[in-house]
Design a protein around this motif. Structure first.
Motif, PDB file in Angstrom:
ATOM      1  N   GLU A   6       0.835  -1.204   0.000  1.00  0.00           N
ATOM      2  CA  GLU A   6       0.000   0.000   0.000  1.00  0.00           C
ATOM      3  C   GLU A   6       0.867   1.249   0.000  1.00  0.00           C
ATOM      4  OE1 GLU A   6      -2.041  -2.944   2.953  1.00  0.00           O
ATOM      5  OE2 GLU A   6      -0.006  -2.262   2.443  1.00  0.00           O
ATOM      6  N   SER A   7       0.303   2.309  -0.534  1.00  0.00           N
ATOM      7  CA  SER A   7       0.966   3.608  -0.506  1.00  0.00           C
ATOM      8  C   SER A   7      -0.105   4.690  -0.628  1.00  0.00           C
ATOM      9  CB  SER A   7       1.986   3.741  -1.635  1.00  0.00           C
ATOM     10  OG  SER A   7       1.347   3.637  -2.897  1.00  0.00           O
ATOM     11  N   GLY A   8       0.313   5.927  -0.369  1.00  0.00           N
ATOM     12  CA  GLY A   8      -0.597   7.052  -0.562  1.00  0.00           C
ATOM     13  C   GLY A   8      -1.161   7.645   0.714  1.00  0.00           C
ATOM     14  N   GLY A   9      -0.870   7.030   1.845  1.00  0.00           N
ATOM     15  CA  GLY A   9      -1.357   7.575   3.095  1.00  0.00           C
ATOM     16  C   GLY A   9      -0.643   8.870   3.454  1.00  0.00           C
ATOM     17  N   GLY A  10      -1.157   9.540   4.479  1.00  0.00           N
ATOM     18  CA  GLY A  10      -0.527  10.773   4.917  1.00  0.00           C
ATOM     19  C   GLY A  10      -1.388  11.525   5.897  1.00  0.00           C
ATOM     20  N   LEU A  11      -0.957  12.731   6.176  1.00  0.00           N
ATOM     21  CA  LEU A  11      -1.674  13.629   7.092  1.00  0.00           C
ATOM     22  C   LEU A  11      -2.429  14.653   6.267  1.00  0.00           C
ATOM     23  CD1 LEU A  11      -2.292  14.857   9.884  1.00  0.00           C
ATOM     24  CD2 LEU A  11      -0.117  16.101   9.695  1.00  0.00           C
ATOM     25  N   VAL A  12      -3.735  14.708   6.447  1.00  0.00           N
ATOM     26  CA  VAL A  12      -4.573  15.661   5.723  1.00  0.00           C
ATOM     27  C   VAL A  12      -5.532  16.324   6.709  1.00  0.00           C
ATOM     28  CG1 VAL A  12      -4.444  14.396   3.536  1.00  0.00           C
ATOM     29  CG2 VAL A  12      -6.293  13.893   5.156  1.00  0.00           C
ATOM     30  N   GLN A  13      -6.206  17.345   6.219  1.00  0.00           N
ATOM     31  CA  GLN A  13      -7.193  18.037   7.039  1.00  0.00           C
ATOM     32  C   GLN A  13      -8.599  17.525   6.715  1.00  0.00           C
ATOM     33  OE1 GLN A  13      -6.532  22.234   6.287  1.00  0.00           O
ATOM     34  NE2 GLN A  13      -5.073  22.361   7.977  1.00  0.00           N
ATOM     35  N   ALA A  14      -9.480  17.711   7.647  1.00  0.00           N
ATOM     36  CA  ALA A  14     -10.870  17.311   7.428  1.00  0.00           C
ATOM     37  C   ALA A  14     -11.409  17.982   6.165  1.00  0.00           C
ATOM     38  CB  ALA A  14     -11.722  17.682   8.632  1.00  0.00           C
ATOM     39  N   GLY A  15     -12.099  17.194   5.361  1.00  0.00           N
ATOM     40  CA  GLY A  15     -12.636  17.686   4.102  1.00  0.00           C
ATOM     41  C   GLY A  15     -11.746  17.431   2.902  1.00  0.00           C
ATOM     42  N   ASP A  16     -10.493  17.076   3.144  1.00  0.00           N
ATOM     43  CA  ASP A  16      -9.560  16.803   2.053  1.00  0.00           C
ATOM     44  C   ASP A  16      -9.826  15.441   1.417  1.00  0.00           C
ATOM     45  OD1 ASP A  16      -6.547  18.437   3.371  1.00  0.00           O
ATOM     46  OD2 ASP A  16      -8.360  19.223   2.409  1.00  0.00           O
ATOM     47  N   SER A  17      -9.117  15.208   0.334  1.00  0.00           N
ATOM     48  CA  SER A  17      -9.187  13.927  -0.370  1.00  0.00           C
ATOM     49  C   SER A  17      -7.822  13.263  -0.367  1.00  0.00           C
ATOM     50  CB  SER A  17      -9.657  14.136  -1.812  1.00  0.00           C
ATOM     51  OG  SER A  17     -10.946  14.708  -1.856  1.00  0.00           O
ATOM     52  N   LEU A  18      -7.849  11.943  -0.558  1.00  0.00           N
ATOM     53  CA  LEU A  18      -6.612  11.169  -0.583  1.00  0.00           C
ATOM     54  C   LEU A  18      -6.874   9.927  -1.418  1.00  0.00           C
ATOM     55  CD1 LEU A  18      -3.899  11.714   0.890  1.00  0.00           C
ATOM     56  CD2 LEU A  18      -4.674  10.140   2.670  1.00  0.00           C
ATOM     57  N   SER A  21      -3.146   3.543  -2.902  1.00  0.00           N
ATOM     58  CA  SER A  21      -2.843   2.563  -3.937  1.00  0.00           C
ATOM     59  C   SER A  21      -2.403   1.269  -3.289  1.00  0.00           C
ATOM     60  CB  SER A  21      -1.733   3.069  -4.859  1.00  0.00           C
ATOM     61  OG  SER A  21      -2.099   4.272  -5.498  1.00  0.00           O
ATOM     62  N   CYS A  22      -2.686   0.189  -3.960  1.00  0.00           N
ATOM     63  CA  CYS A  22      -2.244  -1.130  -3.520  1.00  0.00           C
ATOM     64  C   CYS A  22      -1.663  -1.847  -4.731  1.00  0.00           C
ATOM     65  CB  CYS A  22      -3.407  -1.913  -2.936  1.00  0.00           C
ATOM     66  SG  CYS A  22      -3.007  -3.629  -2.510  1.00  0.00           S
ATOM     67  N   ALA A  23      -0.355  -1.944  -4.749  1.00  0.00           N
ATOM     68  CA  ALA A  23       0.332  -2.597  -5.864  1.00  0.00           C
ATOM     69  C   ALA A  23       0.442  -4.092  -5.593  1.00  0.00           C
ATOM     70  CB  ALA A  23       1.715  -1.990  -6.052  1.00  0.00           C
ATOM     71  N   VAL A  24       0.052  -4.873  -6.574  1.00  0.00           N
ATOM     72  CA  VAL A  24       0.069  -6.329  -6.458  1.00  0.00           C
ATOM     73  C   VAL A  24       1.234  -6.892  -7.256  1.00  0.00           C
ATOM     74  CG1 VAL A  24      -1.228  -8.457  -6.850  1.00  0.00           C
ATOM     75  CG2 VAL A  24      -2.434  -6.344  -6.204  1.00  0.00           C
ATOM     76  N   SER A  25       2.015  -7.741  -6.630  1.00  0.00           N
ATOM     77  CA  SER A  25       3.115  -8.412  -7.322  1.00  0.00           C
ATOM     78  C   SER A  25       3.042  -9.903  -7.053  1.00  0.00           C
ATOM     79  CB  SER A  25       4.463  -7.848  -6.870  1.00  0.00           C
ATOM     80  OG  SER A  25       4.656  -8.072  -5.490  1.00  0.00           O
ATOM     81  N   GLY A  26       3.678 -10.685  -7.930  1.00  0.00           N
ATOM     82  CA  GLY A  26       3.673 -12.127  -7.770  1.00  0.00           C
ATOM     83  C   GLY A  26       2.388 -12.794  -8.179  1.00  0.00           C
ATOM     84  N   VAL A  79      -4.800  -1.658  -7.228  1.00  0.00           N
ATOM     85  CA  VAL A  79      -6.138  -1.310  -6.738  1.00  0.00           C
ATOM     86  C   VAL A  79      -6.034   0.036  -6.024  1.00  0.00           C
ATOM     87  CG1 VAL A  79      -8.020  -1.955  -5.185  1.00  0.00           C
ATOM     88  CG2 VAL A  79      -6.820  -3.700  -6.489  1.00  0.00           C
ATOM     89  N   TYR A  80      -7.066   0.831  -6.167  1.00  0.00           N
ATOM     90  CA  TYR A  80      -7.073   2.158  -5.577  1.00  0.00           C
ATOM     91  C   TYR A  80      -8.263   2.324  -4.630  1.00  0.00           C
ATOM     92  CZ  TYR A  80      -4.040   3.011  -9.598  1.00  0.00           C
ATOM     93  OH  TYR A  80      -3.036   2.935 -10.524  1.00  0.00           O
ATOM     94  N   LEU A  81      -8.061   3.214  -3.671  1.00  0.00           N
ATOM     95  CA  LEU A  81      -9.172   3.649  -2.835  1.00  0.00           C
ATOM     96  C   LEU A  81      -9.130   5.169  -2.813  1.00  0.00           C
ATOM     97  CD1 LEU A  81     -11.514   2.665  -1.039  1.00  0.00           C
ATOM     98  CD2 LEU A  81      -9.995   3.017   0.930  1.00  0.00           C
ATOM     99  N   GLY A 117       0.012  -2.078   5.286  1.00  0.00           N
ATOM    100  CA  GLY A 117      -0.799  -0.960   5.732  1.00  0.00           C
ATOM    101  C   GLY A 117      -0.156   0.388   5.461  1.00  0.00           C
ATOM    102  N   THR A 118      -0.996   1.400   5.355  1.00  0.00           N
ATOM    103  CA  THR A 118      -0.539   2.767   5.188  1.00  0.00           C
ATOM    104  C   THR A 118      -1.366   3.657   6.112  1.00  0.00           C
ATOM    105  OG1 THR A 118      -0.090   4.518   3.566  1.00  0.00           O
ATOM    106  CG2 THR A 118      -2.089   3.224   3.211  1.00  0.00           C
ATOM    107  N   GLN A 119      -0.673   4.568   6.790  1.00  0.00           N
ATOM    108  CA  GLN A 119      -1.335   5.392   7.795  1.00  0.00           C
ATOM    109  C   GLN A 119      -2.041   6.581   7.149  1.00  0.00           C
ATOM    110  OE1 GLN A 119      -1.426   5.126  11.394  1.00  0.00           O
ATOM    111  NE2 GLN A 119      -2.920   6.777  11.140  1.00  0.00           N
ATOM    112  N   VAL A 120      -3.283   6.774   7.543  1.00  0.00           N
ATOM    113  CA  VAL A 120      -4.047   7.954   7.146  1.00  0.00           C
ATOM    114  C   VAL A 120      -4.437   8.687   8.422  1.00  0.00           C
ATOM    115  CG1 VAL A 120      -6.180   8.809   6.107  1.00  0.00           C
ATOM    116  CG2 VAL A 120      -4.923   6.935   5.026  1.00  0.00           C
ATOM    117  N   THR A 121      -4.055   9.948   8.499  1.00  0.00           N
ATOM    118  CA  THR A 121      -4.399  10.766   9.658  1.00  0.00           C
ATOM    119  C   THR A 121      -5.140  12.003   9.179  1.00  0.00           C
ATOM    120  OG1 THR A 121      -2.414  10.007  10.817  1.00  0.00           O
ATOM    121  CG2 THR A 121      -3.517  11.971  11.679  1.00  0.00           C
TER     122      THR A 121
END
Length: 124
Positions: A6-18, A21-26, A79-81, A117-121
């Motif tokens: 997984e990737s793409g997590g981070g610290l954002v403010q309420a109302g933001d978008s994010l 991504s989940c890269a599959v290998s093998g 796969v994306y969220l 896992g990737t952290q979303v705050t």
């Protein structure tokens, strides 16, 4: 052996978008149903969304409906969220998971492979 990153997590403010991504290998992503789960501090892991193995059917937990969109790119084996209008209660570690089942699975025990896992705050 299939692996998920997984990737793409981070610290954002309420109302933001994010977008996560989940890269599959093998393995070929079209052979798997994929799901996103999340786990907030002190809480159990909960289902967020799933996308079908052989179709692009999708399923969302109620808190995510209308705000989260799951999608898959078979060419990129990813796969994306997409998450919009994020709320502080969305703060969690987000995990992607793979299942060989054809249904849209919301139970974590139906998935056989998990990412780290990737952290979303989300700050208020």
């Amino acid at each position: 052996q299939v692996q998920l990153v997984e990737s793409g997590g981070g610290l954002v403010q309420a109302g933001d978008s994010l977008r996560l991504s989940c890269a599959v290998s093998g393995g070929t992503i079209s052979n798997y149903g994929m799901g996103w789960f999340r786990q907030a501090p002190g809480k159990e892991r909960e289902f967020a969304s799933a996308i079908g193995r052989s179709t692009s059917s999708t399923y969302y937990a109620d808190p995510m409906k209308g705000r989260f969109t799951i999608s898959r790119d078979n060419f990129r084996n990813t796969v994306y969220l997409q998450m919009k209008n994020l709320k502080p209660e969305d703060t969690a570690v987000y995990y992607c998971a793979a299942t060989s089942n054809y249904g849209l699975e919301s139970r974590s025990d139906k998935y056989h492979t998990w990412g780290q896992g990737t952290q979303v705050t989300v700050s208020s």
